[in-house]
Design a protein around this motif. Sequence first.
Motif, short mmCIF file in Angstrom:
data_model
loop_
_atom_site.label_atom_id
_atom_site.label_comp_id
_atom_site.label_asym_id
_atom_site.label_seq_id
_atom_site.Cartn_x
_atom_site.Cartn_y
_atom_site.Cartn_z
N ALA A 71 55.31 55.52 20.56
CA ALA A 71 56.22 56.25 19.67
C ALA A 71 55.44 56.95 18.56
N GLU A 72 55.90 58.12 18.20
CA GLU A 72 55.33 58.81 17.05
C GLU A 72 56.08 58.48 15.77
N ASN A 73 57.36 58.12 15.93
CA ASN A 73 58.21 57.77 14.80
C ASN A 73 59.13 56.63 15.19
N ALA A 74 59.50 55.82 14.21
CA ALA A 74 60.38 54.69 14.50
C ALA A 74 61.31 54.42 13.32
N PHE A 75 62.53 54.04 13.65
CA PHE A 75 63.48 53.51 12.67
C PHE A 75 63.55 52.00 12.85
N PHE A 76 63.62 51.28 11.74
CA PHE A 76 63.96 49.85 11.75
C PHE A 76 65.27 49.72 10.99
N ILE A 77 66.25 49.09 11.61
CA ILE A 77 67.56 48.97 10.97
C ILE A 77 68.01 47.51 10.96
N GLN A 82 69.50 41.26 6.83
CA GLN A 82 68.44 41.71 7.73
C GLN A 82 67.81 43.04 7.30
N TYR A 83 68.34 43.68 6.26
CA TYR A 83 67.72 44.92 5.81
C TYR A 83 66.28 44.69 5.32
N ALA A 135 62.70 52.34 7.31
CA ALA A 135 63.76 51.32 7.43
C ALA A 135 65.02 51.81 6.73
N TYR A 136 66.15 51.49 7.34
CA TYR A 136 67.45 51.84 6.76
C TYR A 136 68.42 50.68 6.95
N PRO A 137 69.36 50.50 6.03
CA PRO A 137 70.48 49.61 6.35
C PRO A 137 71.22 50.19 7.55
N THR A 138 71.61 49.35 8.47
CA THR A 138 72.28 49.82 9.69
C THR A 138 73.48 50.69 9.36
N SER A 139 74.21 50.32 8.33
CA SER A 139 75.42 51.06 7.97
C SER A 139 75.13 52.46 7.44
N GLU A 140 73.85 52.72 7.07
CA GLU A 140 73.48 54.03 6.53
C GLU A 140 73.10 55.03 7.61
N LEU A 141 72.97 54.59 8.85
CA LEU A 141 72.56 55.49 9.92
C LEU A 141 73.45 56.72 9.99
N SER A 152 79.23 42.53 15.95
CA SER A 152 79.94 43.62 16.63
C SER A 152 79.66 44.96 15.99
N ARG A 153 79.53 44.99 14.67
CA ARG A 153 79.22 46.25 13.98
C ARG A 153 77.79 46.70 14.29
#
Length: 325
Positions: free
Chosen positions: A182-188, A193-194, A214-220, A245-246
């Motif tokens: 990968a050249e770029n990656a998101f961690f959520i 877990q943030y 890294a981002y909070p999952t809800s911020e995607l 589930s979210r």
Amino acid sequence: LNLSPRELRAFRRVKFLGCGSAYYVGQIGAQMIEDLARIPADAEPASEFRYRNPIIEPDTLYVVVSQSGETADTAFAVLEIKRKGGTVIGAVNVVGSTIAREVDGGIYLHAGPEIAVASTKALTNMAMAFGMLALHLGRLHDLSYADGERISNALKAIPEQIQAILDSEPAIAAIAQRVAKAENAFFIGRVRQYPVAREGAQKLKEISYVHAEAYPTSELKHGPLALIDPAMLTVAVVPDDELASRNIAAVEQVRARGGEVVAITHEAVEFGTIAIERIVVPKTEPELDPILLIIPTQLLAYHAALVLGHDVDKPRNLAKSVTVE
């Protein structure tokens, strides 16, 4: 801690200060304290702290975090707190270090020598120490005997669970082959877990030089989702908790846009027909889950760096102990 139960009960807020990974594990500690002691807690980068002329409150317990005990930015934060009359304790690994000498009390991590620049076992010990601090503060407030016993037993079981993760290292190494491409990656990750996602992104860019955020999952859905395509890797932290589930719905959104996903998760989490790679981690109590979920992120970065031919112990442009501003 050099603080009596009466003194500890008088604190109405806890603030963690650290740099890099120490800051992220401070976020984990803050969440543990809010969960178990029901005291407002947060974390802040020590490198920014003194430059904003912070208000030091007498009923706030300041906790500074440093593996080496010599981190200049964190040491200066200690001096700022003490100059303004605050109470500060430390979590450091090196006995007799600068920060250990300056703080009012604290916790030695006893992680042993850590030679690599990137902190791993010291970070785990920091998180364990904060679990015990949260348990101690909780028992001084309203934590029930049953909950105290639940957390205490879970803390004792963590070494064996860490070994189980290390035993699965070949499977993680195989997934790291794909991460290295990968050249770029998101961690959520969401809520607890943030900080796990932040540490994962930090390690990947720190030792493999793969760009990661890294981002909070809800911020995607509030912006970053625009970058998802088949070339973007997403590492999603999806524990078996009330938000599973979210988190699964967010993974579906990434896959629907062609993004590749690696999920760090628990055995009980079902992704249905979603095509992803899974790294399964043993389940502990929800408050302590980050301690175990963070370890596969470090192993992914380690093995990706090996695939790319980098020196995992001495990443470029970095020093083990940051003794300058």
